[in-house]
Write a protein that holds these residues in place. Structure first.
Motif, PDB file in Angstrom:
ATOM      1  N   ALA A  69       0.807  -1.219   0.000  1.00 49.56           N
ATOM      2  CA  ALA A  69       0.000   0.000   0.000  1.00 49.56           C
ATOM      3  C   ALA A  69       0.840   1.268   0.000  1.00 49.56           C
ATOM      4  CB  ALA A  69      -0.927   0.003   1.225  1.00 49.56           C
ATOM      5  N   LEU A  70       2.081   1.200   0.485  1.00 52.69           N
ATOM      6  CA  LEU A  70       2.902   2.407   0.602  1.00 52.69           C
ATOM      7  C   LEU A  70       3.122   3.107  -0.737  1.00 52.69           C
ATOM      8  CD1 LEU A  70       4.638   4.276   2.368  1.00 52.69           C
ATOM      9  CD2 LEU A  70       6.562   2.725   1.922  1.00 52.69           C
ATOM     10  N   PRO A  71       3.675   2.443  -1.746  1.00 46.60           N
ATOM     11  CA  PRO A  71       3.877   3.158  -3.017  1.00 46.60           C
ATOM     12  C   PRO A  71       2.573   3.535  -3.690  1.00 46.60           C
ATOM     13  CG  PRO A  71       4.370   0.821  -3.275  1.00 46.60           C
ATOM     14  CD  PRO A  71       4.192   1.073  -1.816  1.00 46.60           C
ATOM     15  N   LEU A  72       1.541   2.705  -3.543  1.00 40.71           N
ATOM     16  CA  LEU A  72       0.255   3.019  -4.174  1.00 40.71           C
ATOM     17  C   LEU A  72      -0.367   4.259  -3.544  1.00 40.71           C
ATOM     18  CD1 LEU A  72      -1.287  -0.552  -4.568  1.00 40.71           C
ATOM     19  CD2 LEU A  72      -0.165   0.843  -6.304  1.00 40.71           C
ATOM     20  N   ALA A  73      -0.313   4.351  -2.225  1.00 41.71           N
ATOM     21  CA  ALA A  73      -0.902   5.503  -1.546  1.00 41.71           C
ATOM     22  C   ALA A  73      -0.219   6.795  -1.976  1.00 41.71           C
ATOM     23  CB  ALA A  73      -0.801   5.322  -0.031  1.00 41.71           C
ATOM     24  N   MET A  74       1.115   6.780  -2.060  1.00 41.77           N
ATOM     25  CA  MET A  74       1.833   7.976  -2.510  1.00 41.77           C
ATOM     26  C   MET A  74       1.510   8.308  -3.954  1.00 41.77           C
ATOM     27  SD  MET A  74       5.631   7.759  -0.745  1.00 41.77           S
ATOM     28  CE  MET A  74       6.103   6.254  -1.614  1.00 41.77           C
ATOM     29  N   ALA A  75       1.480   7.284  -4.799  1.00 41.41           N
ATOM     30  CA  ALA A  75       1.225   7.505  -6.221  1.00 41.41           C
ATOM     31  C   ALA A  75      -0.180   8.046  -6.450  1.00 41.41           C
ATOM     32  CB  ALA A  75       1.431   6.199  -6.989  1.00 41.41           C
ATOM     33  N   PHE A  76      -1.168   7.483  -5.762  1.00 45.75           N
ATOM     34  CA  PHE A  76      -2.546   7.959  -5.930  1.00 45.75           C
ATOM     35  C   PHE A  76      -2.685   9.410  -5.481  1.00 45.75           C
ATOM     36  CE2 PHE A  76      -4.120   3.336  -5.377  1.00 45.75           C
ATOM     37  CZ  PHE A  76      -3.938   3.103  -6.728  1.00 45.75           C
ATOM     38  N   ALA A  77      -2.023   9.752  -4.388  1.00 44.39           N
ATOM     39  CA  ALA A  77      -2.122  11.123  -3.885  1.00 44.39           C
ATOM     40  C   ALA A  77      -1.486  12.114  -4.866  1.00 44.39           C
ATOM     41  CB  ALA A  77      -1.454  11.215  -2.517  1.00 44.39           C
ATOM     42  N   ILE A  78      -0.292  11.794  -5.341  1.00 42.50           N
ATOM     43  CA  ILE A  78       0.386  12.695  -6.269  1.00 42.50           C
ATOM     44  C   ILE A  78      -0.419  12.855  -7.551  1.00 42.50           C
ATOM     45  CG2 ILE A  78       2.458  12.968  -7.693  1.00 42.50           C
ATOM     46  CD1 ILE A  78       4.013  11.541  -5.449  1.00 42.50           C
ATOM     47  N   ALA A  79      -0.949  11.734  -8.076  1.00 38.77           N
ATOM     48  CA  ALA A  79      -1.760  11.801  -9.291  1.00 38.77           C
ATOM     49  C   ALA A  79      -3.045  12.583  -9.072  1.00 38.77           C
ATOM     50  CB  ALA A  79      -2.081  10.389  -9.777  1.00 38.77           C
ATOM     51  N   SER A  80      -3.521  12.636  -7.835  1.00 36.32           N
ATOM     52  CA  SER A  80      -4.759  13.366  -7.521  1.00 36.32           C
ATOM     53  C   SER A  80      -4.515  14.849  -7.301  1.00 36.32           C
ATOM     54  CB  SER A  80      -5.414  12.770  -6.269  1.00 36.32           C
ATOM     55  OG  SER A  80      -5.741  11.411  -6.476  1.00 36.32           O
ATOM     56  N   GLY A  81      -3.257  15.280  -7.334  1.00 33.84           N
ATOM     57  CA  GLY A  81      -2.952  16.697  -7.173  1.00 33.84           C
ATOM     58  C   GLY A  81      -2.729  17.130  -5.747  1.00 33.84           C
ATOM     59  N   VAL A  82      -2.485  16.180  -4.827  1.00 32.41           N
ATOM     60  CA  VAL A  82      -2.227  16.527  -3.427  1.00 32.41           C
ATOM     61  C   VAL A  82      -0.864  15.962  -3.031  1.00 32.41           C
ATOM     62  CG1 VAL A  82      -4.670  16.612  -2.840  1.00 32.41           C
ATOM     63  CG2 VAL A  82      -3.433  14.454  -2.595  1.00 32.41           C
ATOM     64  N   LYS A  83      -0.455  16.191  -1.791  1.00 30.23           N
ATOM     65  CA  LYS A  83       0.852  15.751  -1.320  1.00 30.23           C
ATOM     66  C   LYS A  83       0.854  14.245  -1.060  1.00 30.23           C
ATOM     67  CE  LYS A  83       1.925  20.184   0.896  1.00 30.23           C
ATOM     68  NZ  LYS A  83       2.254  20.865   2.160  1.00 30.23           N
ATOM     69  N   PRO A  84       2.021  13.583  -1.219  1.00 32.30           N
ATOM     70  CA  PRO A  84       2.068  12.122  -1.027  1.00 32.30           C
ATOM     71  C   PRO A  84       1.679  11.678   0.375  1.00 32.30           C
ATOM     72  CG  PRO A  84       4.284  13.060  -1.250  1.00 32.30           C
ATOM     73  CD  PRO A  84       3.319  14.131  -1.638  1.00 32.30           C
ATOM     74  N   GLU A  85       2.012  12.502   1.381  1.00 31.95           N
ATOM     75  CA  GLU A  85       1.654  12.081   2.744  1.00 31.95           C
ATOM     76  C   GLU A  85       0.149  12.041   2.967  1.00 31.95           C
ATOM     77  OE1 GLU A  85       3.000  16.490   3.178  1.00 31.95           O
ATOM     78  OE2 GLU A  85       3.576  14.696   2.049  1.00 31.95           O
ATOM     79  N   GLN A  86      -0.609  12.810   2.183  1.00 24.93           N
ATOM     80  CA  GLN A  86      -2.062  12.765   2.319  1.00 24.93           C
ATOM     81  C   GLN A  86      -2.606  11.400   1.900  1.00 24.93           C
ATOM     82  OE1 GLN A  86      -2.470  16.991   0.392  1.00 24.93           O
ATOM     83  NE2 GLN A  86      -4.375  16.608   1.510  1.00 24.93           N
ATOM     84  N   GLY A  87      -1.979  10.799   0.891  1.00 23.72           N
ATOM     85  CA  GLY A  87      -2.374   9.451   0.509  1.00 23.72           C
ATOM     86  C   GLY A  87      -2.009   8.431   1.563  1.00 23.72           C
ATOM     87  N   ILE A  88      -0.824   8.600   2.166  1.00 25.83           N
ATOM     88  CA  ILE A  88      -0.395   7.654   3.203  1.00 25.83           C
ATOM     89  C   ILE A  88      -1.283   7.778   4.437  1.00 25.83           C
ATOM     90  CG2 ILE A  88       1.494   7.008   4.729  1.00 25.83           C
ATOM     91  CD1 ILE A  88       3.439   7.942   2.603  1.00 25.83           C
ATOM     92  N   PHE A  89      -1.578   9.018   4.870  1.00 26.11           N
ATOM     93  CA  PHE A  89      -2.439   9.199   6.038  1.00 26.11           C
ATOM     94  C   PHE A  89      -3.841   8.646   5.775  1.00 26.11           C
ATOM     95  CE2 PHE A  89       0.251  13.141   7.290  1.00 26.11           C
ATOM     96  CZ  PHE A  89       1.223  12.298   7.800  1.00 26.11           C
ATOM     97  N   THR A  90      -4.306   8.774   4.529  1.00 24.54           N
ATOM     98  CA  THR A  90      -5.609   8.201   4.182  1.00 24.54           C
ATOM     99  C   THR A  90      -5.580   6.686   4.306  1.00 24.54           C
ATOM    100  OG1 THR A  90      -6.038  10.019   2.639  1.00 24.54           O
ATOM    101  CG2 THR A  90      -7.361   8.027   2.375  1.00 24.54           C
ATOM    102  N   ALA A  91      -4.502   6.072   3.803  1.00 27.68           N
ATOM    103  CA  ALA A  91      -4.387   4.621   3.890  1.00 27.68           C
ATOM    104  C   ALA A  91      -4.325   4.156   5.348  1.00 27.68           C
ATOM    105  CB  ALA A  91      -3.145   4.150   3.136  1.00 27.68           C
ATOM    106  N   ILE A  92      -3.672   4.941   6.204  1.00 37.85           N
ATOM    107  CA  ILE A  92      -3.554   4.555   7.613  1.00 37.85           C
ATOM    108  C   ILE A  92      -4.889   4.703   8.335  1.00 37.85           C
ATOM    109  CG2 ILE A  92      -2.495   5.150   9.825  1.00 37.85           C
ATOM    110  CD1 ILE A  92      -0.005   6.039   8.236  1.00 37.85           C
TER     111      ILE A  92
END
Length: 591
Positions: A46-69
């Motif tokens: 989930a780590l690389p996917l969460a970062m990749a999805f966040a960046i592709a969505s136009g937000v910061k990578p940590e926002q994807g990681i915090f969402t996954a957590i």
């Protein structure tokens, strides 16, 4: 003391009970060990996917990681599935990117919270099963469309283009990419393509033993391997998630060779090595009114994606089937809570759920462990993420888009009906070229129109032979199917179709399965038209639902109980001798 009517209302609402409670009732050390192993595996994936999805969505990578957590923990702890993994999903990339570009990140957080409220309400009102009624052609159409949009959105980072903000709509994106195509970075292209091709190869290697067993030949024989050590090495190596292998090896390669490529560190400054902080969105009622369409889109897409994922998991697992209403309530709570910590929309994710299953998960504990694993990685190794090239994450997302699309449906589309093709291709083109929301709305509208047309075609009014000696004044018709608003014209045209001299019309309603308010009104109109023409209307064989609807509307009183009969034979016998007493009519005619 309970209030009158509160009991039935409570029965119509979903009883909140997470699947985790049922799983823990029969839990043991062996299952816990299996769930821990699966959870750690999925957390790493989930780590690389969460970062990749966040960046592709136009937000910061940590926002994807915090969402996954956060969302991953809530969905597993409170959801209605044994094995589903929640978090940021590829299906949300297009809609989230569009909201960020048009309304900003603050309004995205508000729209996510409101979408969570809608999801929570859908589950509470037991509407989870309704999502299953969306036609598969529409689901495939917009899923393939989203896959294309994800792939197009990654071309910028794949080519290493230094373009500012890429437009949200498809044609503007393509034009911007074409205009800057000459500025591509060959190092970024090499990393991105190596990542994509490597993931395809890794997936083939991981699936090879299973495919070979299905063919009846040992997998190592098909692969041409004779060394036992080599076979074991490949089998063990393929247990490591492919995205992690690509992330580590290609990031290390770019760093060692000092390739001039953009990384998470150069664009975002890295990922904070800390817990997510509470954030209060800038709430404004004017913004809420503007966010109505994005909110509904997030809620609908989240519900569809989550329940489709849960159904896929049910088909692959021997565990108890998921509870759609409980799952929607958990999705709603997750989307309400996560934005207050900077998170983005979350839903069930097919790739991580399948990974969870294949790793041996048997309960929601695995999903909880997956969230804890991500948290530990962030707290222990967040600085390492700064060296990850964005081109590698683009390659990961290209692989996700490739697996997301059901491309074989296009190759065999000629085998389906014209209606199926129109809905699939129409939804696909609208998703890519116009907007995902429009595609869903148009697709569902077409499906509803086709459904109404087909249901209307089921209702028939057909002449029947009158008994011998009945005379020319008696006419008999049979009613078939459901009488609702799309079919009332067939019944209302009946008075004009009667031959001159008709004195009695008998409607045999044994095959009339249901009737709505428009159907009752059509009966009233037919009765009035026949009354003006001095034609008696007799109805026989009414089933329970049509009879109840006619009683409630007062139509039974209008027709008169003397014109209602239990069956056709009783009606014709009574008409033949000129009498229709209650003994012949039976209890069903009493208003």
């Amino acid at each position: 003391m309970s209030l009158p009517g509160l009991g039935p209302l409570r029965d119509r609402l979903h009883h909140f009970r997470p699947r985790l409670l049922d799983s823990l009732a029969r839990y043991d050390k062996q299952r816990f060990a299996a769930d821990c192993g699966a959870g750690i595996t999925v957390g790493i994936v989930a780590l690389p996917l969460a970062m990749a999805f966040a960046i592709a969505s136009g937000v910061k990578p940590e926002q994807g990681i915090f969402t996954a957590i956060i969302a991953g923990f809530i969905i597993s702890a409170l959801g209605g599935s044994n094995v589903q993994i929640g978090g940021p999903a590829g299906a949300f990339i297009v809609i989230v990117y569009g909201i960020v570009q048009r309304y900003g990140v603050a309004n995205l957080l508000i729209a996510t919270v409101l979408a969570g409220v809608i999801l929570l309400a859908l589950g509470w009102l037991k509407l989870g099963a309704l999502v299953r009624y969306i036609p598969v052609s529409i689901v495939i159409g917009f899923t393939n469309g989203i896959a294309v949009l994800i792939a197009v959105s990654q071309i910028k980072d794949l080519l290493g283009l230094r373009v500012g903000k890429v437009p949200a709509d498809f044609f503007s994106q393509v034009m911007a990419l074409v205009n800057h195509a000459r500025e591509f970075n060959p190092y970024a292209v090499g990393l991105g393509l190596a990542c994509f091709i490597g993931l395809l190869f890794w997936a083939k290697m991981a699936a090879f033993p299973a495919l070979s067993m299905q063919s009846g030949m040992p997998w190592h024989a098909r692969a041409g391997l004779t060394s036992e050590r080599a076979r074991r090495a490949i089998k063990i190596a393929t247990r490591v998630p492919g995205p992690i292998v690509a992330l580590v090896t290609l990031s290390a390669l770019a760093a060692l060779l000092h390739w001039p490529v953009e990384t998470i560190g150069t664009r975002f400054g890295g990922i904070p090595q800390a817990l997510p902080a509470f954030v209060w969105p800038d709430f404004d009622w004017a913004n809420v009114q503007r966010l109505f369409v994005p909110t509904v889109t997030i809620a609908l897409l989240g519900a569809v994606e989550s329940l489709l994922c849960a159904r896929v998991a049910d088909g692959m697992s021997t565990q108890k089937r998921h509870d759609p209403n409980q799952e929607l309530m958990a999705q709603g709570i997750a989307n309400i809570v996560t934005p207050f910590f900077g998170g983005i929309p979350a839903t069930g994710t097919i790739a991580r759920t399948v990974t969870n299953l294949r790793a041996g998960a048997s309960s929601p504990v695995a999903g909880v462990v997956h969230a804890v694993t991500l948290l530990v990685i962030v707290l222990a190794a967040a600085p390492l993420a700064a060296s990850v090239p964005l081109a590698v994450l683009a390659g990961v997302l290209l692989f996700v888009a490739w697996n997301m699309g059901e491309w074989r449906e296009f190759t065999r589309i000629g085998a389906f009906s014209l209606e199926y093709r129109a809905k699939l291709i129409g939804t696909f083109l609208l998703t890519v070229m116009v907007d995902l929301t429009v595609a869903m709305e148009v697709g569902l509208a077409i499906a509803c129109i086709v459904f109404v047309y087909r249901m209307g075609a089921l209702f028939r009014v057909e002449p029947d032979a009158a008994p011998a000696g009945a005379g020319d004044g008696l006419v008999v018709y049979r009613l078939y199917g459901p009488l609702f608003f799309a079919a009332v014209a067939k019944l209302e045209a009946l008075p004009d179709a009667l031959a001159p001299g008709t004195r009695t019309l008998v409607l045999d309603a044994r095959q009339l399965v249901s009737i709505d308010a428009s159907g009752v009104t059509a009966f009233e109109n037919v009765h009035r038209a026949l009354h003006r023409a001095n034609v008696r209307l007799v109805v026989s064989g009414l089933n329970e639902q049509p009879l109840a609807a006619m009683r409630q509307s007062g139509l039974v009183t209008m027709l008169g109980v003397d014109n209602l009969f239990v069956d056709r034979e009783s009606a014709l016998a009574a008409l033949a001798v000129g009498r229709d007493d209650a003994a012949q009519r039976g209890p069903a005619t009493r208003a």
